[in-house]
Design a protein around this motif. Structure first.
Motif, PDB file in Angstrom:
ATOM      1  N   ILE A   1       0.911  -1.359  -0.087  1.00 56.50           N
ATOM      2  CA  ILE A   1      -0.035   0.076   0.176  1.00 56.50           C
ATOM      3  C   ILE A   1       0.883   1.329  -0.109  1.00 56.50           C
ATOM      4  CG2 ILE A   1      -2.138  -0.987   1.091  1.00 56.50           C
ATOM      5  CD1 ILE A   1      -1.203   0.303   3.703  1.00 56.50           C
TER       6      ILE A   1
ATOM      7  N   ILE B   1      -1.512  -4.590   7.447  1.00 56.86           N
ATOM      8  CA  ILE B   1      -0.998  -4.792   6.149  1.00 56.86           C
ATOM      9  C   ILE B   1       0.589  -4.655   6.235  1.00 56.86           C
ATOM     10  CG2 ILE B   1      -0.639  -3.548   3.751  1.00 56.86           C
ATOM     11  CD1 ILE B   1      -3.650  -2.587   4.232  1.00 56.86           C
TER      12      ILE B   1
ATOM     13  N   LEU C   1      -5.753  -4.947   2.391  1.00 47.97           N
ATOM     14  CA  LEU C   1      -5.713  -3.741   1.610  1.00 47.97           C
ATOM     15  C   LEU C   1      -6.983  -3.525   0.951  1.00 47.97           C
ATOM     16  CD1 LEU C   1      -4.024  -1.704   0.067  1.00 47.97           C
ATOM     17  CD2 LEU C   1      -3.453  -3.506  -1.435  1.00 47.97           C
TER      18      LEU C   1
END
Length: 156
Positions: A9, A103, A148
């Motif tokens: 990300i 994440i 995500l």
């Protein structure tokens, strides 16, 4: 051989404020106190999981009293000790921050930790462990991707 692919990300620019203070950065606590509480949270979480596993084995072998002891203690570790320490250090922050942290952790496990463990196990001749670590790396990549997707949906 499958390759673990994780779309960061960070690379996508989907993480505003990435690199911000982690969950242990609770305001008003001495840095050593924060570090101690963070270590304690990890220990309580591991004790919870460990006691659940021990309780399953006790139940499997017909030791119901011991199984109940492990289950009760696991509950205390998670819902009393862990919860209080987590609150102290502001472990849970916001959905966005919690997804970002998750994440990052899953990506690390998928791309660094488990692949390293797998290579080391393979080099030592521990084929079953190497295969297990590779399999878990793929699971962790799936977790990162799911987090995500949730983050992107949340921020839309």
């Amino acid at each position: 051989m499958r390759t673990v692919t994780v779309v960061s990300i960070m690379a996508m620019g989907a993480v505003p404020g990435a690199g911000a203070a982690g969950p242990a950065q609770a305001a008003g606590l001495d840095p050593q106190t924060r570090a101690n509480a963070s270590t304690a949270v990890e220990g309580e979480a591991f004790a919870h999981a460990k006691y659940l596993a021990y309780g399953e084995e006790a139940a499997r072998t017909g030791e119901r009293r011991i199984a109940r002891l492990f289950a009760d203690t696991a509950w205390t570790e998670r819902y009393d000790h862990f919860a209080a320490e987590a609150k102290l250090i502001h472990f849970v922050r916001s959905n966005v921050a919690d997804l970002q942290e998750s994440i990052a952790g899953e990506e690390h496990e998928a791309t660094v930790m488990y692949p390293t463990f797998s290579r080391q196990a393979a080099a030592a001749g521990d084929r079953r462990a190497a295969a297990l670590f590779r399999e878990i790396a793929f699971d962790e990549a799936d977790h990162a991707a799911a987090f995500l997707r949730a983050l992107v949906e949340l921020e839309v």
